[in-house]
Design a protein around this motif. Structure first.
Motif, PDB file in Angstrom:
ATOM      1  N   HIS A  15     -52.302   9.988  45.879  1.00  0.00           N
ATOM      2  CA  HIS A  15     -52.128   8.672  45.277  1.00  0.00           C
ATOM      3  C   HIS A  15     -53.028   7.639  45.973  1.00  0.00           C
ATOM      4  N   THR A  16     -53.116   7.690  47.291  1.00  0.00           N
ATOM      5  CA  THR A  16     -53.961   6.754  48.039  1.00  0.00           C
ATOM      6  C   THR A  16     -55.433   6.942  47.702  1.00  0.00           C
ATOM      7  N   VAL A  17     -55.868   8.196  47.604  1.00  0.00           N
ATOM      8  CA  VAL A  17     -57.265   8.477  47.255  1.00  0.00           C
ATOM      9  C   VAL A  17     -57.557   8.024  45.835  1.00  0.00           C
ATOM     10  N   GLN A  18     -56.652   8.286  44.915  1.00  0.00           N
ATOM     11  CA  GLN A  18     -56.846   7.862  43.528  1.00  0.00           C
ATOM     12  C   GLN A  18     -56.911   6.340  43.426  1.00  0.00           C
ATOM     13  N   GLU A  19     -56.042   5.655  44.125  1.00  0.00           N
ATOM     14  CA  GLU A  19     -56.051   4.195  44.101  1.00  0.00           C
ATOM     15  C   GLU A  19     -57.349   3.636  44.687  1.00  0.00           C
ATOM     16  N   ALA A  20     -57.831   4.250  45.755  1.00  0.00           N
ATOM     17  CA  ALA A  20     -59.086   3.804  46.363  1.00  0.00           C
ATOM     18  C   ALA A  20     -60.258   4.019  45.413  1.00  0.00           C
ATOM     19  N   MET A  21     -60.275   5.150  44.714  1.00  0.00           N
ATOM     20  CA  MET A  21     -61.361   5.421  43.771  1.00  0.00           C
ATOM     21  C   MET A  21     -61.352   4.433  42.615  1.00  0.00           C
ATOM     22  N   VAL A  22     -60.182   4.124  42.096  1.00  0.00           N
ATOM     23  CA  VAL A  22     -60.074   3.159  40.997  1.00  0.00           C
ATOM     24  C   VAL A  22     -60.503   1.777  41.475  1.00  0.00           C
ATOM     25  N   ASN A  23     -60.065   1.387  42.666  1.00  0.00           N
ATOM     26  CA  ASN A  23     -60.433   0.082  43.192  1.00  0.00           C
ATOM     27  C   ASN A  23     -61.938  -0.035  43.407  1.00  0.00           C
ATOM     28  N   ILE A  28     -66.580  -2.563  42.981  1.00  0.00           N
ATOM     29  CA  ILE A  28     -67.942  -2.448  43.492  1.00  0.00           C
ATOM     30  C   ILE A  28     -68.906  -2.048  42.375  1.00  0.00           C
ATOM     31  N   ILE A  29     -68.545  -1.057  41.588  1.00  0.00           N
ATOM     32  CA  ILE A  29     -69.408  -0.627  40.492  1.00  0.00           C
ATOM     33  C   ILE A  29     -69.486  -1.720  39.424  1.00  0.00           C
ATOM     34  N   PHE A  30     -68.410  -2.465  39.227  1.00  0.00           N
ATOM     35  CA  PHE A  30     -68.432  -3.589  38.295  1.00  0.00           C
ATOM     36  C   PHE A  30     -69.435  -4.645  38.752  1.00  0.00           C
ATOM     37  N   ASP A  31     -69.411  -4.990  40.035  1.00  0.00           N
ATOM     38  CA  ASP A  31     -70.378  -5.960  40.565  1.00  0.00           C
ATOM     39  C   ASP A  31     -71.810  -5.456  40.407  1.00  0.00           C
ATOM     40  N   TRP A  32     -72.008  -4.172  40.665  1.00  0.00           N
ATOM     41  CA  TRP A  32     -73.327  -3.556  40.517  1.00  0.00           C
ATOM     42  C   TRP A  32     -73.799  -3.652  39.064  1.00  0.00           C
ATOM     43  N   ALA A  33     -72.901  -3.376  38.121  1.00  0.00           N
ATOM     44  CA  ALA A  33     -73.259  -3.406  36.702  1.00  0.00           C
ATOM     45  C   ALA A  33     -73.502  -4.832  36.216  1.00  0.00           C
ATOM     46  N   ALA A  77     -67.385  -1.689  31.821  1.00  0.00           N
ATOM     47  CA  ALA A  77     -66.195  -1.763  30.959  1.00  0.00           C
ATOM     48  C   ALA A  77     -64.873  -1.567  31.711  1.00  0.00           C
ATOM     49  N   PRO A  78     -64.732  -0.558  32.602  1.00  0.00           N
ATOM     50  CA  PRO A  78     -63.440  -0.428  33.292  1.00  0.00           C
ATOM     51  C   PRO A  78     -63.080  -1.651  34.138  1.00  0.00           C
ATOM     52  N   GLY A  79     -64.052  -2.219  34.822  1.00  0.00           N
ATOM     53  CA  GLY A  79     -63.793  -3.419  35.611  1.00  0.00           C
ATOM     54  C   GLY A  79     -63.453  -4.606  34.740  1.00  0.00           C
ATOM     55  N   ILE A  81     -62.043  -4.431  31.771  1.00  0.00           N
ATOM     56  CA  ILE A  81     -60.692  -4.193  31.246  1.00  0.00           C
ATOM     57  C   ILE A  81     -59.650  -4.547  32.297  1.00  0.00           C
ATOM     58  N   THR A  82     -59.907  -4.147  33.543  1.00  0.00           N
ATOM     59  CA  THR A  82     -58.990  -4.481  34.642  1.00  0.00           C
ATOM     60  C   THR A  82     -58.919  -5.985  34.833  1.00  0.00           C
ATOM     61  N   LEU A  83     -60.050  -6.654  34.761  1.00  0.00           N
ATOM     62  CA  LEU A  83     -60.084  -8.111  34.911  1.00  0.00           C
ATOM     63  C   LEU A  83     -59.316  -8.795  33.786  1.00  0.00           C
ATOM     64  N   ALA A  84     -59.451  -8.272  32.568  1.00  0.00           N
ATOM     65  CA  ALA A  84     -58.762  -8.877  31.421  1.00  0.00           C
ATOM     66  C   ALA A  84     -57.251  -8.633  31.464  1.00  0.00           C
ATOM     67  N   THR A  85     -56.832  -7.442  31.914  1.00  0.00           N
ATOM     68  CA  THR A  85     -55.403  -7.126  31.881  1.00  0.00           C
ATOM     69  C   THR A  85     -54.636  -7.670  33.077  1.00  0.00           C
ATOM     70  N   THR A  86     -55.243  -7.666  34.244  1.00  0.00           N
ATOM     71  CA  THR A  86     -54.512  -8.111  35.439  1.00  0.00           C
ATOM     72  C   THR A  86     -54.883  -9.515  35.878  1.00  0.00           C
ATOM     73  N   GLY A  87     -55.989 -10.036  35.405  1.00  0.00           N
ATOM     74  CA  GLY A  87     -56.397 -11.383  35.774  1.00  0.00           C
ATOM     75  C   GLY A  87     -57.280 -11.446  37.012  1.00  0.00           C
ATOM     76  N   SER A  88     -57.458 -10.326  37.692  1.00  0.00           N
ATOM     77  CA  SER A  88     -58.336 -10.295  38.869  1.00  0.00           C
ATOM     78  C   SER A  88     -58.810  -8.865  39.086  1.00  0.00           C
ATOM     79  N   LEU A  89     -59.855  -8.750  39.870  1.00  0.00           N
ATOM     80  CA  LEU A  89     -60.343  -7.423  40.223  1.00  0.00           C
ATOM     81  C   LEU A  89     -59.536  -6.893  41.396  1.00  0.00           C
ATOM     82  N   PRO A  90     -59.383  -5.579  41.515  1.00  0.00           N
ATOM     83  CA  PRO A  90     -58.567  -5.028  42.593  1.00  0.00           C
ATOM     84  C   PRO A  90     -59.216  -5.239  43.958  1.00  0.00           C
TER      85      PRO A  90
END
Length: 132
Positions: A15-23, A28-33, A77-79, A81-90
């Motif tokens: 769970h910790t590894v999965q959460e880190a990968m999603v974050n 980071i990849i969102f900022d890069w894109a 797109a994933p970042g 979507i996360t920004l739109a649904t939660t209001g902030s990036l992880p």
């Protein structure tokens, strides 16, 4: 003395590894894109200027801008979507955005893409058109 593997929980670790990968992907990849989208917009702007001057480099600039824009939009797109649904990036811990680093990376990638696209449109595509 306790052994280290006595307190190991695979489920918690996974769970910790999965959460880190999603974050990482959503931040980071969102900022890069996003920086890539800015570079793609620059290529479209520069391509438009070259088109108004009737320079034959305008087509490669538009092609690179289009390819880069599509790729970065898909990756962001994933970042988004996360920004739109939660209001902030992880949160990703200690992370400092270096726009200069991202822009330098994209400039290296785009320099190669522009050279390849120019070579294709000026030499390969013209030969194929002449053969038809």
């Amino acid at each position: 003395m306790e052994k280290a593997f006595d307190n190991f929980s695979f489920k918690e670790t996974a769970h910790t590894v999965q959460e880190a990968m999603v974050n990482i992907f959503c931040r980071i990849i969102f900022d890069w894109a996003v920086h890539g989208l800015a570079v793609a917009a620059f290529f479209f702007l520069f391509g438009t200027i070259l088109l108004m001057r009737k320079n034959r480099l305008s087509k490669p600039f538009f092609a690179v801008g289009k390819k880069l824009g599509i790729f970065c939009a898909i990756v962001a797109a994933p970042g988004l979507i996360t920004l739109a649904t939660t209001g902030s990036l992880p949160p990703v811990g200690v992370y400092n955005v270096s726009s200069l680093g991202f822009l330098c990376l994209w400039s290296l990638i785009c320099a190669h893409m522009l050279g390849e696209e120019t070579n294709y449109q000026w030499f390969v595509k013209q030969k194929a058109d002449k053969l038809d």
